[in-house]
Design a protein around this motif. Structure first.
Motif, short mmCIF file in Angstrom:
data_model
loop_
_atom_site.label_atom_id
_atom_site.label_comp_id
_atom_site.label_asym_id
_atom_site.label_seq_id
_atom_site.Cartn_x
_atom_site.Cartn_y
_atom_site.Cartn_z
N ALA A 27 -45.56 -107.89 47.97
CA ALA A 27 -44.99 -106.39 48.68
C ALA A 27 -44.02 -105.78 47.57
O ALA A 27 -44.06 -105.02 46.87
CB ALA A 27 -44.87 -106.27 49.95
N ASN A 28 -42.76 -106.86 47.62
CA ASN A 28 -41.57 -106.24 46.74
C ASN A 28 -42.03 -106.28 45.20
O ASN A 28 -41.49 -105.28 44.51
CB ASN A 28 -40.48 -107.32 46.92
CG ASN A 28 -39.93 -107.15 48.41
OD1 ASN A 28 -40.16 -106.25 48.96
ND2 ASN A 28 -39.14 -108.07 49.01
N SER A 29 -42.64 -106.97 44.84
CA SER A 29 -43.16 -106.79 43.31
C SER A 29 -43.90 -105.90 42.98
O SER A 29 -43.66 -104.99 42.00
CB SER A 29 -44.09 -108.27 43.11
OG SER A 29 -44.53 -108.30 41.73
N LEU A 30 -45.07 -105.49 44.06
CA LEU A 30 -45.83 -104.22 43.72
C LEU A 30 -44.59 -103.10 44.00
O LEU A 30 -44.93 -102.24 43.22
CB LEU A 30 -46.76 -104.18 44.87
CG LEU A 30 -48.15 -104.64 44.39
CD1 LEU A 30 -49.04 -104.77 45.61
CD2 LEU A 30 -48.80 -103.85 43.19
N LYS A 31 -44.14 -102.93 44.94
CA LYS A 31 -43.05 -101.73 45.07
C LYS A 31 -42.33 -101.36 43.96
O LYS A 31 -42.05 -100.43 43.57
CB LYS A 31 -42.34 -102.01 46.20
CG LYS A 31 -43.11 -101.85 47.68
CD LYS A 31 -42.45 -101.67 48.89
CE LYS A 31 -41.57 -102.97 49.13
NZ LYS A 31 -40.94 -103.04 50.53
N GLN A 32 -41.73 -102.62 43.41
CA GLN A 32 -40.69 -102.41 42.17
C GLN A 32 -41.48 -101.82 41.03
O GLN A 32 -41.07 -101.07 40.18
CB GLN A 32 -39.96 -103.85 42.08
CG GLN A 32 -39.02 -103.66 40.93
CD GLN A 32 -38.35 -105.05 40.74
OE1 GLN A 32 -38.75 -106.10 41.46
NE2 GLN A 32 -37.22 -104.95 39.82
#
Length: 98
Positions: A27-32
């Motif tokens: 999730a964090n990778s995609l969001k960033q």
């Protein structure tokens, strides 16, 4: 000039994931990547209790529906290309901000 809000909802199935840490990493990778590329708001919505489902909502606003549609289409294409997880569903909703 009318303002239009675009809400892109994207759902992934995280096959084989068994930890919150693994889900958070995806999730964090995609969001960033999405934030840095398209300057939009993005957050997880509605799948916080699942380790194998991830739903992200991307929100943007514009005074041109065509520009907003193009931005969201590019965002969806990038999200599909950069993530190894299976994208199982997506939806784009446009609404007047007035």
């Amino acid at each position: 000039m009318p303002m239009i809000i675009g809400v892109l909802t994207v759902e992934y199935t995280l096959h084989g994931n068994d930890s919150l840490k693994g889900k958070r990493r995806v999730a964090n990778s995609l969001k960033q990547k999405v934030r840095n590329t398209f300057n939009v708001a993005i957050a997880e919505a509605g799948t916080e209790d699942s380790l194998v489902r991830l739903r992200l909502k991307v929100v943007s606003i514009s005074n041109s529906e065509r520009h907003l549609q193009s931005r969201m289409d590019k965002c969806l294409a990038m999200m599909e290309a950069v993530c190894d997880e299976e994208m199982t569903w997506s939806d784009l909703e446009m609404m007047d901000a007035d």
